[in-house]
Design a protein around this motif. Structure first.
Motif, PDB file in Angstrom:
ATOM      1  N   TYR A 144      41.401  47.387  51.221  1.00 53.03           N
ATOM      2  CA  TYR A 144      42.390  46.972  50.913  1.00 53.03           C
ATOM      3  C   TYR A 144      42.833  46.825  52.060  1.00 53.03           C
ATOM      4  O   TYR A 144      43.224  47.570  53.376  1.00 53.03           O
ATOM      5  CB  TYR A 144      43.050  47.134  49.689  1.00 53.03           C
ATOM      6  N   ARG A 145      43.676  46.026  51.904  1.00 58.50           N
ATOM      7  CA  ARG A 145      44.448  44.886  52.904  1.00 58.50           C
ATOM      8  C   ARG A 145      45.637  45.209  52.075  1.00 58.50           C
ATOM      9  O   ARG A 145      46.259  44.449  51.421  1.00 58.50           O
ATOM     10  CB  ARG A 145      44.232  43.629  53.647  1.00 58.50           C
ATOM     11  N   LYS A 146      46.874  45.309  52.977  1.00 56.42           N
ATOM     12  CA  LYS A 146      48.224  45.376  53.147  1.00 56.42           C
ATOM     13  C   LYS A 146      48.151  44.492  54.137  1.00 56.42           C
ATOM     14  O   LYS A 146      48.769  44.482  55.768  1.00 56.42           O
ATOM     15  CB  LYS A 146      49.213  46.952  53.209  1.00 56.42           C
ATOM     16  N   ASN A 147      49.289  43.657  53.530  1.00 55.33           N
ATOM     17  CA  ASN A 147      50.035  42.320  54.537  1.00 55.33           C
ATOM     18  C   ASN A 147      49.364  42.055  55.964  1.00 55.33           C
ATOM     19  O   ASN A 147      48.047  41.466  55.664  1.00 55.33           O
ATOM     20  CB  ASN A 147      51.183  42.674  54.775  1.00 55.33           C
ATOM     21  N   ARG A 148      49.924  41.913  56.837  1.00 56.82           N
ATOM     22  CA  ARG A 148      49.008  41.341  57.950  1.00 56.82           C
ATOM     23  C   ARG A 148      48.711  43.279  58.870  1.00 56.82           C
ATOM     24  O   ARG A 148      48.733  43.022  59.925  1.00 56.82           O
ATOM     25  CB  ARG A 148      49.980  40.384  59.166  1.00 56.82           C
ATOM     26  N   SER A 149      48.970  44.437  58.269  1.00 58.87           N
ATOM     27  CA  SER A 149      49.195  45.801  58.496  1.00 58.87           C
ATOM     28  C   SER A 149      48.110  46.220  59.002  1.00 58.87           C
ATOM     29  O   SER A 149      48.033  47.296  60.220  1.00 58.87           O
ATOM     30  CB  SER A 149      50.384  46.310  58.470  1.00 58.87           C
ATOM     31  N   GLY A 150      46.748  45.770  58.699  1.00 53.94           N
ATOM     32  CA  GLY A 150      45.210  46.335  58.785  1.00 53.94           C
ATOM     33  C   GLY A 150      44.554  46.923  57.011  1.00 53.94           C
ATOM     34  O   GLY A 150      45.136  46.237  55.728  1.00 53.94           O
ATOM     35  N   TRP A 151      44.234  46.467  57.524  1.00 50.46           N
ATOM     36  CA  TRP A 151      42.814  47.580  56.070  1.00 50.46           C
ATOM     37  C   TRP A 151      43.240  49.307  56.328  1.00 50.46           C
ATOM     38  O   TRP A 151      42.734  50.023  56.896  1.00 50.46           O
ATOM     39  CB  TRP A 151      41.177  47.222  56.841  1.00 50.46           C
ATOM     40  N   TYR A 152      43.032  49.204  54.196  1.00 47.99           N
ATOM     41  CA  TYR A 152      43.353  51.044  54.846  1.00 47.99           C
ATOM     42  C   TYR A 152      42.071  51.588  53.019  1.00 47.99           C
ATOM     43  O   TYR A 152      41.524  50.162  52.527  1.00 47.99           O
ATOM     44  CB  TYR A 152      45.224  51.110  53.733  1.00 47.99           C
ATOM     45  N   VAL A 153      42.208  52.725  53.220  1.00 45.76           N
ATOM     46  CA  VAL A 153      40.863  53.290  52.456  1.00 45.76           C
ATOM     47  C   VAL A 153      41.721  53.398  51.376  1.00 45.76           C
ATOM     48  O   VAL A 153      43.164  53.164  51.190  1.00 45.76           O
ATOM     49  CB  VAL A 153      40.108  54.452  53.539  1.00 45.76           C
ATOM     50  N   CYS A 154      40.853  52.322  50.456  1.00 43.00           N
ATOM     51  CA  CYS A 154      41.754  52.857  48.440  1.00 43.00           C
ATOM     52  C   CYS A 154      41.655  54.185  48.199  1.00 43.00           C
ATOM     53  O   CYS A 154      40.470  55.024  48.623  1.00 43.00           O
ATOM     54  CB  CYS A 154      40.772  52.021  47.765  1.00 43.00           C
ATOM     55  N   PRO A 155      43.159  54.489  47.131  1.00 38.95           N
ATOM     56  CA  PRO A 155      43.117  55.387  46.604  1.00 38.95           C
ATOM     57  C   PRO A 155      41.881  55.521  45.594  1.00 38.95           C
ATOM     58  O   PRO A 155      41.544  54.289  45.133  1.00 38.95           O
ATOM     59  CB  PRO A 155      44.516  55.784  46.569  1.00 38.95           C
ATOM     60  N   ARG A 156      41.907  56.798  45.091  1.00 27.99           N
ATOM     61  CA  ARG A 156      41.170  56.900  43.799  1.00 27.99           C
ATOM     62  C   ARG A 156      41.878  55.756  42.743  1.00 27.99           C
ATOM     63  O   ARG A 156      43.231  55.570  42.638  1.00 27.99           O
ATOM     64  CB  ARG A 156      40.917  57.970  43.478  1.00 27.99           C
ATOM     65  N   LYS A 157      40.901  55.354  42.308  1.00 31.06           N
ATOM     66  CA  LYS A 157      41.697  54.509  40.780  1.00 31.06           C
ATOM     67  C   LYS A 157      42.312  55.098  39.526  1.00 31.06           C
ATOM     68  O   LYS A 157      41.800  56.592  39.427  1.00 31.06           O
ATOM     69  CB  LYS A 157      40.388  53.743  39.875  1.00 31.06           C
ATOM     70  N   LEU A 158      42.855  54.542  38.895  1.00 32.44           N
ATOM     71  CA  LEU A 158      43.596  54.725  38.210  1.00 32.44           C
ATOM     72  C   LEU A 158      43.083  54.478  36.500  1.00 32.44           C
ATOM     73  O   LEU A 158      42.266  53.904  36.319  1.00 32.44           O
ATOM     74  CB  LEU A 158      45.383  54.047  37.834  1.00 32.44           C
ATOM     75  N   LYS A 159      42.690  55.878  35.479  1.00 34.11           N
ATOM     76  CA  LYS A 159      41.785  54.848  34.306  1.00 34.11           C
ATOM     77  C   LYS A 159      42.853  54.195  33.881  1.00 34.11           C
ATOM     78  O   LYS A 159      44.117  55.662  33.244  1.00 34.11           O
ATOM     79  CB  LYS A 159      41.352  56.403  34.403  1.00 34.11           C
ATOM     80  N   TYR A 160      42.753  53.470  32.897  1.00 36.16           N
ATOM     81  CA  TYR A 160      43.868  53.314  32.046  1.00 36.16           C
ATOM     82  C   TYR A 160      43.354  53.048  31.001  1.00 36.16           C
ATOM     83  O   TYR A 160      41.750  52.666  30.934  1.00 36.16           O
ATOM     84  CB  TYR A 160      44.096  52.324  32.355  1.00 36.16           C
ATOM     85  N   ASP A 161      42.951  52.560  29.546  1.00 34.53           N
ATOM     86  CA  ASP A 161      43.034  53.150  28.241  1.00 34.53           C
ATOM     87  C   ASP A 161      43.788  51.521  27.572  1.00 34.53           C
ATOM     88  O   ASP A 161      45.049  52.372  27.049  1.00 34.53           O
ATOM     89  CB  ASP A 161      42.504  54.044  27.072  1.00 34.53           C
ATOM     90  N   PRO A 162      43.938  50.823  27.583  1.00 36.84           N
ATOM     91  CA  PRO A 162      44.212  49.427  26.654  1.00 36.84           C
ATOM     92  C   PRO A 162      44.574  49.392  25.270  1.00 36.84           C
ATOM     93  O   PRO A 162      45.551  49.371  25.245  1.00 36.84           O
ATOM     94  CB  PRO A 162      43.901  47.823  27.404  1.00 36.84           C
ATOM     95  N   MET A 163      43.899  50.611  24.712  1.00 40.72           N
ATOM     96  CA  MET A 163      44.031  50.455  23.080  1.00 40.72           C
ATOM     97  C   MET A 163      44.988  51.333  22.680  1.00 40.72           C
ATOM     98  O   MET A 163      44.875  52.072  22.172  1.00 40.72           O
ATOM     99  CB  MET A 163      42.487  50.933  22.629  1.00 40.72           C
ATOM    100  N   GLN A 164      44.682  52.401  23.571  1.00 46.61           N
ATOM    101  CA  GLN A 164      46.137  53.788  23.757  1.00 46.61           C
ATOM    102  C   GLN A 164      47.107  53.166  24.214  1.00 46.61           C
ATOM    103  O   GLN A 164      47.609  52.468  24.608  1.00 46.61           O
ATOM    104  CB  GLN A 164      45.491  54.574  24.402  1.00 46.61           C
ATOM    105  N   HIS A 165      48.065  53.189  22.892  1.00 46.84           N
ATOM    106  CA  HIS A 165      49.957  52.874  23.702  1.00 46.84           C
ATOM    107  C   HIS A 165      50.647  54.403  23.898  1.00 46.84           C
ATOM    108  O   HIS A 165      51.569  54.168  24.130  1.00 46.84           O
ATOM    109  CB  HIS A 165      50.381  53.089  21.994  1.00 46.84           C
TER     110      HIS A 165
END
Lengths: 237, 237
Positions: B59-80
Motif C-alpha cells: 500500500y502507499r502512504k501519502n506521498r512517502s512511499g510504498w509499504y508491505v501490507c501488514p496481515r489482514k484483520l478478520k472481521y465478522d459483521p454478523m457477530q456483534h
DNA sequence: TCGTTACTTTGGTATGTACCAATTACTTTC
DNA sequence: GAAAGTAATTGGTACATACCAAAGTAACGA
C-alpha cells in the motif's frame, strides 16, 4: 462527491454522472474518441476509466472496448440457495459450464483445512457460471473422497446440494466463509473474459458436518463488479 | 501463477515472491530506484505496483512511499463483537477517533431504509478506527431519534452496543448486511490516509428490532487491504 | 537544544509517441 | 448468400519526459 481540479477526476465525475443518469448505456466510445472529446492524453483517460472500473460502473471486454456494468447480483453465501434459484429470483438468466473434473491430491491449503494428509484423494471440479451471458464467477469445488465415498461416480454437473442431501444425508452443515478482495490472474481471468490482474472478490468456503468434520473446500473467484454480498441474521448482544 | 512475458507481469511476480518470502519488509525502495533495478519505465513499474496494491500485498502512504501490507484483520459483521474485542483477540492494537457527531435529516437512502420521512431527526456520528496506528475503517453510524429517544444525550464515543443493550433494552436485533467493493474518495480517503480513488470495501448495515422496525443505518468504508470478512454459521439444506 | 529555513527526494499528475495483437468491419471471391 | 481474405480500428503494453506539491532531510540560527 469530491471536486478536484485534476483532469482524471473531472473526467471520472463527468462519466460517472452520464452513467448513473443513464445518458450513457451499453458500450462507451473508443478511448481515442474520449481522449479527443475531453482533450486529454490517453494515459490520463485510462486512469479515469480504471477508477470507474474499480467503482464497478464500467468493465472491459477482451480488446473490444468498455461497457457499462449491468446491475449487481445479490448473493448470500450463508444461504444454501442454488445459483439457479437466486439468479432467476433476481431476474437474471443463469448458465453454468463445467470446465474440468478430476481426482487429485490436496494442496497444502486444502489439506490443512480438511485435515487430510498429502496423499488423500480429492474430487475436484472447475466451473464457470454466467448471468445473462456474462461470466461472473469461477468455482473450484473440492470434495474429500474419504468423507464422501464414490462422489466421483456421480454427475457433478447437476445440483450438488441435492446430492449431498439425498445421497450423503447431509441435511445440516456448518459453513466457514471468508470474503476478501483479490486479483484475477490467468487462467481464471480468461475464463471470466477479463484481463490478467483484474480486480476480483474471492470467497472461500469450508463445509463441515455437525461434528465439525470438514468434507468440502470451495474457492469462488468473482468479478468484483458483478457481486454484492448480502447477509441477514438475528443476533444477540 | 501465470508466466507471461510482459514486463509489468514479470516485475509483479518478482516482487510478489520477495514479499511473500519476506525478503522484502517494511518500505519498498523508491519508484525511481525500482525502475533502475528492473530497467523499466516508471509507468510500467506503477502498473505492476498497482496490481500488487489490488492484491493487498502493498500500500502507499501519502506521498512517502510504498509499504508491505501488514496481515489482514478478520472481521465478522454478523457477530456483534466490539472492535476492541476482536482486534485485540487477533493481536492488534486498536484505537478509535471520533471525528464528528451531529443531528441531521436523513438522506434518501437512509430515509428509505429506516422508513422515515425527510424531516425526521437522525443522530449521526463519523469515526475512524485504526489498528497498530494504521487507519483501516471510517464508520458512519446513524441512529433514528424517534426510535432511540435522547440518543444524542449519551456519550457515543463509548461502546454503543452496551448503550443499546442496557438503555434501550435491545438484547436481540436483526441485521441486514451488504458488502461490496468500492472506491474511496475524499474526504473519506484522507481519513484513511490514502488517495482519492483508492480501492475499498463498503459494508452497509441496517439494524432492526425483532418487529422488523429499523432504527440504525451504518456505512463502513474499509481499506480493501486491511480486511477479510469471515462468517461461521449452521445451515439447513 | 529547539525551531526555522532551505534543499532534496518522492510520489502524483500529465503529455506524447510508438508498436503489437486481437477484434471488428469491409471487400472480395466463390 | 455464405465464406474467405484484407484493411482499419481498438485496447494493451511500453517508453521517455516534464512539472508539481508534499514529505523528508540537512543546514542553519536563535
Amino acid at each position: 462527491m469530491s471536486t478536484q481540479s485534476f483532469a482524471y477526476a473531472q473526467v471520472r465525475e463527468v462519466l460517472t454522472k452520464q452513467i448513473t443518469e443513464q445518458q450513457l448505456t451499453g458500450s462507451l466510445p473508443s478511448e481515442r474518441e474520449l481522449c479527443a472529446t475531453f482533450d486529454i492524453a490517453r494515459s490520463t483517460l485510462r486512469q479515469a476509466l480504471g477508477q470507474l472500473e474499480n467503482m464497478g460502473l464500467i468493465y472491459r471486454k477482451n480488446r473490444s472496448g468498455w461497457y457499462v456494468c449491468p446491475r449487481k447480483l445479490k448473493y448470500d453465501p450463508m444461504q444454501h440457495a442454488s445459483f439457479l434459484q437466486y439468479t432467476t429470483a433476481q431476474g437474471f438468466q443463469p448458465s453454468t459450464e463445467l470446465i474440468e473434473q478430476k481426482k487429485q491430491k490436496p494442496c497444502r491449503e486444502i489439506a490443512t483445512a480438511l485435515a487430510l494428509d498429502g496423499r488423500a484423494s480429492l474430487t475436484s471440479i472447475l466451473r464457470v457460471r454466467s448471468v445473462d451471458g456474462r461470466a461472473v464467477v469461477v468455482e473450484n469445488l473440492n470434495f474429500s473422497n474419504k468423507h464422501l465415498p464414490n462422489i466421483d461416480k456421480y454427475d457433478l454437473s447437476l445440483s450438488i446440494s441435492v446430492l449431498l442431501k439425498n445421497t450423503y444425508q447431509h441435511h445440516d452443515v456448518l459453513y466457514d466463509i471468508a470474503v476478501e478482495s483479490c486479483c484475477l490472474f490467468n487462467p481464471i481471468a480468461q475464463l471470466l473474459d477479463t484481463y490478467d490482474g483484474a480486480l476480483g472478490l474471492k470467497v472461500t468456503r469450508i463445509v463441515r458436518d455437525l461434528n465439525g468434520v470438514a468434507f468440502e473446500f470451495d474457492r469462488e473467484y468473482w468479478r468484483h463488479d458483478a457481486l454484492m454480498i448480502e447477509n441477514k441474521a438475528k443476533l444477540q448482544f
